[in-house]
Motif scaffolding. Structure first.
Motif, PDB file in Angstrom:
ATOM      1  N   GLU A  66       0.823  -1.208   0.000  1.00 23.02           N
ATOM      2  CA  GLU A  66       0.000   0.000   0.000  1.00 23.02           C
ATOM      3  C   GLU A  66       0.859   1.260   0.000  1.00 23.02           C
ATOM      4  N   ARG A  67       0.272   2.331  -0.482  1.00 21.04           N
ATOM      5  CA  ARG A  67       0.925   3.644  -0.420  1.00 21.04           C
ATOM      6  C   ARG A  67       0.009   4.581   0.347  1.00 21.04           C
ATOM      7  N   ILE A  68       0.481   4.988   1.496  1.00 20.40           N
ATOM      8  CA  ILE A  68      -0.317   5.881   2.329  1.00 20.40           C
ATOM      9  C   ILE A  68      -0.049   7.316   1.913  1.00 20.40           C
ATOM     10  N   ASN A  69      -1.087   7.998   1.476  1.00 19.24           N
ATOM     11  CA  ASN A  69      -0.976   9.409   1.091  1.00 19.24           C
ATOM     12  C   ASN A  69      -1.334  10.290   2.272  1.00 19.24           C
ATOM     13  N   ARG A  70      -0.424  11.206   2.558  1.00 22.84           N
ATOM     14  CA  ARG A  70      -0.579  12.034   3.754  1.00 22.84           C
ATOM     15  C   ARG A  70      -0.450  13.514   3.363  1.00 22.84           C
ATOM     16  N   LEU A  71      -1.281  14.325   3.957  1.00 21.03           N
ATOM     17  CA  LEU A  71      -1.241  15.762   3.695  1.00 21.03           C
ATOM     18  C   LEU A  71       0.079  16.358   4.162  1.00 21.03           C
ATOM     19  N   ASN A  72       0.605  17.288   3.358  1.00 18.77           N
ATOM     20  CA  ASN A  72       1.833  17.994   3.736  1.00 18.77           C
ATOM     21  C   ASN A  72       1.598  19.496   3.705  1.00 18.77           C
ATOM     22  N   PRO A  73       1.010  20.037   4.757  1.00 18.35           N
ATOM     23  CA  PRO A  73       0.632  21.465   4.752  1.00 18.35           C
ATOM     24  C   PRO A  73       1.823  22.391   4.533  1.00 18.35           C
ATOM     25  N   THR A  74       3.008  21.927   4.873  1.00 18.11           N
ATOM     26  CA  THR A  74       4.200  22.747   4.636  1.00 18.11           C
ATOM     27  C   THR A  74       4.358  23.090   3.157  1.00 18.11           C
ATOM     28  N   GLY A  75       3.851  22.204   2.306  1.00 15.35           N
ATOM     29  CA  GLY A  75       3.976  22.440   0.872  1.00 15.35           C
ATOM     30  C   GLY A  75       3.235  23.671   0.399  1.00 15.35           C
ATOM     31  N   LEU A  76       2.360  24.198   1.241  1.00 11.81           N
ATOM     32  CA  LEU A  76       1.633  25.414   0.861  1.00 11.81           C
ATOM     33  C   LEU A  76       2.447  26.678   1.096  1.00 11.81           C
ATOM     34  N   ALA A  77       3.597  26.526   1.715  1.00 13.18           N
ATOM     35  CA  ALA A  77       4.424  27.700   2.024  1.00 13.18           C
ATOM     36  C   ALA A  77       4.728  28.551   0.790  1.00 13.18           C
ATOM     37  N   PRO A  78       5.159  27.945  -0.336  1.00 19.31           N
ATOM     38  CA  PRO A  78       5.435  28.778  -1.519  1.00 19.31           C
ATOM     39  C   PRO A  78       4.212  29.550  -1.981  1.00 19.31           C
ATOM     40  N   VAL A  79       3.042  28.926  -1.884  1.00 21.32           N
ATOM     41  CA  VAL A  79       1.809  29.600  -2.301  1.00 21.32           C
ATOM     42  C   VAL A  79       1.539  30.795  -1.398  1.00 21.32           C
ATOM     43  N   LEU A  80       1.626  30.565  -0.093  1.00 21.40           N
ATOM     44  CA  LEU A  80       1.349  31.660   0.839  1.00 21.40           C
ATOM     45  C   LEU A  80       2.412  32.749   0.731  1.00 21.40           C
ATOM     46  N   SER A  81       3.634  32.348   0.437  1.00 23.06           N
ATOM     47  CA  SER A  81       4.692  33.350   0.253  1.00 23.06           C
ATOM     48  C   SER A  81       4.368  34.251  -0.930  1.00 23.06           C
ATOM     49  N   TRP A  82       3.847  33.637  -1.981  1.00 24.84           N
ATOM     50  CA  TRP A  82       3.527  34.432  -3.161  1.00 24.84           C
ATOM     51  C   TRP A  82       2.473  35.491  -2.830  1.00 24.84           C
TER      52      TRP A  82
END
Lengths: 106, 106
Positions: A66-82
Motif C-alpha cells: 500500500e501507499r499511504i498518502n498524507r497531507l503535507n501542509p508545509t507544501g503550501l508555504a510557496p503559495v502563501l509566500s507568493w
DNA sequence: TTAATATGATACCAAATGGAATCATATTGG
DNA sequence: CCAATATGATTCCATTTGGTATCATATTAA
C-alpha cells in the motif's frame, strides 16, 4: 529542478485535487481509498496524486503493497509566500500569517 | 453562475497571470502597457486578462479607448476561504487572517 | 507456491489551454 | 473627416491535461 511554486499552484487548480486534499485533512488514505470516493478510475486518481506530490502538497509512505498518502501542509508555504505581493492591500496581515505558519511547521 | 473559487484558482495557476497580478500591485495598467512587458502578442495578454477577470482578481475600467486593468484583492477571498480546510494544521491562524481581510475589504 | 490484492506504467483519446495571426471596431488627434 | 491608436474577436495550431483501458509488477494470504 522544476519550480515548486508553479507546481503547487498547478496542483491546486483542479477541483478534484482540492477535494482530495480536503479528504486528507481528515485521515491519511491509500490510493484505493481515495479512488473509492470518486467516480473515476484508480489510474485517474493516481495521476492527480502524482500532481499533488509534485506540488509538495502530499507525501507518500510505502507500507507493504500500500501507499499511504498524507497531507503535507508545509507544501503550501510557496503559495502563501507568493500572496505576500498583496501585503500593501492587506496591512501586512498576510505576511504575519506566513511567518506564523513557517514557525509552526518547522 | 460559474464557480468563483474554481475560476480564481484557475487564474492563479499560470505564471504569466501571476506576474501580471504582481505588476498590478504597483500600478493600474492598460492592456497595451501589460503587453509591453511580455514577449508575447497583445492578443495573448488579453486572454490572460480575461481569465483574471473571470477569476475576479482584476477589474476593468473603460476610459475612452483604453481599458484600465486594476487589481481586485477582494477576489482572493474564495481562495483564502478554501485554505480554511487546513485550520487544524495551523492553529486557526489562517481563519483569523481570512476574517481580517474580509473586514478590511468591506 | 499461487491466487488475490494494491499499485505502477503505458498508450491512447477528447477537450482545454497558451499562443500567434488576422480582421473588425471604437476612440482620439490633427 | 481621416489617419493613427487601443482594443475586441475570431480562427488556427501545438501542447497540455483529465480521463480510460490495458498490461506489468510487487506484496499478502491461503
Amino acid at each position: 529542478m522544476t519550480d515548486q511554486t508553479q507546481n503547487a499552484f498547478r496542483a491546486l487548480a483542479d477541483p478534484t485535487r482540492r477535494d482530495i486534499l480536503h479528504m486528507l485533512t481528515t485521515q491519511d488514505m491509500t490510493i484505493g481509498q481515495v479512488a473509492g470516493r470518486f467516480d473515476m478510475t484508480r489510474a485517474a486518481v493516481k495521476k492527480h496524486l502524482t500532481v499533488l506530490t509534485d506540488g509538495g502538497l502530499i507525501t507518500v509512505e510505502t507500507r507493504g503493497r500500500e501507499r499511504i498518502n498524507r497531507l503535507n501542509p508545509t507544501g503550501l508555504a510557496p503559495v502563501l509566500s507568493w500572496f505576500d505581493i498583496f501585503d500593501h492591500f492587506w496591512d501586512d496581515r498576510l505576511s504575519d500569517l506566513k511567518s506564523a505558519i513557517e514557525k509552526d511547521t518547522q
